[in-house]
Design a protein around this motif. Structure first.
Motif, PDB file in Angstrom:
ATOM      1  N   ASN A   1      -6.283   5.217   7.533  1.00  0.00           N
ATOM      2  CA  ASN A   1      -7.686   4.860   7.613  1.00  0.00           C
ATOM      3  C   ASN A   1      -7.842   3.344   7.642  1.00  0.00           C
ATOM      4  OD1 ASN A   1      -7.783   3.828   4.952  1.00  0.00           O
ATOM      5  ND2 ASN A   1      -8.119   5.864   4.116  1.00  0.00           N
ATOM      6  N   SER A   2      -9.066   2.922   7.928  1.00  0.00           N
ATOM      7  CA  SER A   2      -9.304   1.487   8.099  1.00  0.00           C
ATOM      8  C   SER A   2      -9.181   0.724   6.782  1.00  0.00           C
ATOM      9  CB  SER A   2     -10.664   1.243   8.732  1.00  0.00           C
ATOM     10  OG  SER A   2     -11.694   1.645   7.861  1.00  0.00           O
ATOM     11  N   ASP A   3      -9.422   1.389   5.615  1.00  0.00           N
ATOM     12  CA  ASP A   3      -9.264   0.711   4.327  1.00  0.00           C
ATOM     13  C   ASP A   3      -7.810   0.320   4.092  1.00  0.00           C
ATOM     14  OD1 ASP A   3     -11.922   0.801   3.656  1.00  0.00           O
ATOM     15  OD2 ASP A   3     -11.737   2.643   2.463  1.00  0.00           O
ATOM     16  N   ASN A   4      -6.876   1.222   4.420  1.00  0.00           N
ATOM     17  CA  ASN A   4      -5.454   0.903   4.262  1.00  0.00           C
ATOM     18  C   ASN A   4      -5.030  -0.208   5.214  1.00  0.00           C
ATOM     19  OD1 ASN A   4      -4.966   2.697   2.193  1.00  0.00           O
ATOM     20  ND2 ASN A   4      -4.271   4.328   3.549  1.00  0.00           N
ATOM     21  N   THR A   5      -5.517  -0.166   6.428  1.00  0.00           N
ATOM     22  CA  THR A   5      -5.185  -1.202   7.404  1.00  0.00           C
ATOM     23  C   THR A   5      -5.706  -2.551   6.935  1.00  0.00           C
ATOM     24  OG1 THR A   5      -5.285   0.414   9.192  1.00  0.00           O
ATOM     25  CG2 THR A   5      -5.432  -1.913   9.814  1.00  0.00           C
ATOM     26  N   THR A   6      -6.929  -2.581   6.439  1.00  0.00           N
ATOM     27  CA  THR A   6      -7.520  -3.816   5.945  1.00  0.00           C
ATOM     28  C   THR A   6      -6.724  -4.355   4.763  1.00  0.00           C
ATOM     29  OG1 THR A   6      -9.714  -3.098   6.659  1.00  0.00           O
ATOM     30  CG2 THR A   6      -9.624  -4.864   5.026  1.00  0.00           C
ATOM     31  N   ARG A   7      -6.344  -3.490   3.831  1.00  0.00           N
ATOM     32  CA  ARG A   7      -5.550  -3.926   2.673  1.00  0.00           C
ATOM     33  C   ARG A   7      -4.208  -4.486   3.103  1.00  0.00           C
ATOM     34  NH1 ARG A   7      -6.159   1.219  -0.771  1.00  0.00           N
ATOM     35  NH2 ARG A   7      -8.303   1.418  -0.169  1.00  0.00           N
ATOM     36  N   ARG A   8      -3.586  -3.858   4.056  1.00  0.00           N
ATOM     37  CA  ARG A   8      -2.271  -4.337   4.526  1.00  0.00           C
ATOM     38  C   ARG A   8      -2.394  -5.697   5.189  1.00  0.00           C
ATOM     39  NH1 ARG A   8       0.946   1.016   6.620  1.00  0.00           N
ATOM     40  NH2 ARG A   8       1.127   1.928   4.553  1.00  0.00           N
ATOM     41  N   TRP A   9      -3.426  -5.885   6.001  1.00  0.00           N
ATOM     42  CA  TRP A   9      -3.635  -7.188   6.632  1.00  0.00           C
ATOM     43  C   TRP A   9      -3.936  -8.247   5.589  1.00  0.00           C
ATOM     44  CZ3 TRP A   9      -2.125  -8.962  11.020  1.00  0.00           C
ATOM     45  CH2 TRP A   9      -1.922  -8.094  12.072  1.00  0.00           C
ATOM     46  N   PHE A  10      -4.728  -7.894   4.600  1.00  0.00           N
ATOM     47  CA  PHE A  10      -5.063  -8.837   3.536  1.00  0.00           C
ATOM     48  C   PHE A  10      -3.804  -9.211   2.761  1.00  0.00           C
ATOM     49  CE2 PHE A  10      -6.270  -9.814  -0.850  1.00  0.00           C
ATOM     50  CZ  PHE A  10      -7.096 -10.905  -0.622  1.00  0.00           C
ATOM     51  N   LEU A  11      -2.966  -8.242   2.425  1.00  0.00           N
ATOM     52  CA  LEU A  11      -1.725  -8.502   1.700  1.00  0.00           C
ATOM     53  C   LEU A  11      -0.794  -9.381   2.526  1.00  0.00           C
ATOM     54  CD1 LEU A  11       0.101  -8.038  -0.731  1.00  0.00           C
ATOM     55  CD2 LEU A  11       0.894  -5.943   0.366  1.00  0.00           C
ATOM     56  N   ALA A  12      -0.664  -9.093   3.806  1.00  0.00           N
ATOM     57  CA  ALA A  12       0.191  -9.899   4.682  1.00  0.00           C
ATOM     58  C   ALA A  12      -0.317 -11.338   4.759  1.00  0.00           C
ATOM     59  CB  ALA A  12       0.255  -9.274   6.071  1.00  0.00           C
ATOM     60  N   LEU A  13      -1.622 -11.501   4.871  1.00  0.00           N
ATOM     61  CA  LEU A  13      -2.208 -12.829   4.923  1.00  0.00           C
ATOM     62  C   LEU A  13      -1.997 -13.568   3.603  1.00  0.00           C
ATOM     63  CD1 LEU A  13      -3.851 -14.923   6.478  1.00  0.00           C
ATOM     64  CD2 LEU A  13      -5.923 -13.804   5.628  1.00  0.00           C
ATOM     65  N   ALA A  14      -2.169 -12.878   2.491  1.00  0.00           N
ATOM     66  CA  ALA A  14      -1.965 -13.498   1.181  1.00  0.00           C
ATOM     67  C   ALA A  14      -0.520 -13.949   1.015  1.00  0.00           C
ATOM     68  CB  ALA A  14      -2.351 -12.524   0.069  1.00  0.00           C
ATOM     69  N   LEU A  15       0.435 -13.122   1.411  1.00  0.00           N
ATOM     70  CA  LEU A  15       1.845 -13.493   1.311  1.00  0.00           C
ATOM     71  C   LEU A  15       2.175 -14.687   2.195  1.00  0.00           C
ATOM     72  CD1 LEU A  15       3.524  -9.970   1.205  1.00  0.00           C
ATOM     73  CD2 LEU A  15       3.320 -11.611  -0.672  1.00  0.00           C
ATOM     74  N   LEU A  16       1.587 -14.716   3.372  1.00  0.00           N
ATOM     75  CA  LEU A  16       1.795 -15.837   4.277  1.00  0.00           C
ATOM     76  C   LEU A  16       1.249 -17.125   3.672  1.00  0.00           C
ATOM     77  CD1 LEU A  16       2.810 -16.730   7.064  1.00  0.00           C
ATOM     78  CD2 LEU A  16       0.549 -16.198   7.952  1.00  0.00           C
TER      79      LEU A  16
END
Length: 106
Positions: free
Chosen positions: A2-17
């Motif tokens: 779902n879009s909530d999981n996709t959004t969380r993954r993008w947010f996590l990737a951005l935070a790690l970057l």
């Protein structure tokens, strides 16, 4: 997915970057004593002087105990000594060189 999981993954990737960009991949500034030991460990690894590894390690520990070398720098240098002791000369030399090069740009 779902879009909530996709959004969380993008947010996590951005935070790690962002964390990686802020902390960098090098050693950062070191004390003059740390720099001198980095040169010594570089020379040790360049010459592959297995017989001097423990001597240099002892000096690093003594400098830490005397307050001449910050604990985090001593740990970095001891890790490089560990690589020397294990015969990972190229890795040790690259790490010592990186520690010295990180000082040039500052």
């Amino acid at each position: 997915m779902n879009s909530d999981n996709t959004t969380r993954r993008w947010f996590l990737a951005l935070a790690l970057l962002c964390v990686a960009a802020l902390t960098g991949c090098g050693y950062g500034p070191v004390s003059p004593t740390g720099y001198e030991y980095a040169k010594a460990v570089y020379s040790l690894s360049n010459r592959q002087s297995a017989d001097r590894v423990e001597e240099v390690r002892g000096r690093i520990e003594a400098a830490r105990e005397a307050g001449e070398l910050p604990p985090h720098e001593a740990e970095w240098l001891e890790d490089i000594c560990d690589d020397c002791g294990a015969g990972r000369w190229d890795k040790a030399q690259a790490a010592a060189r990186r520690m010295m090069e990180d000082q040039v740009s500052r």
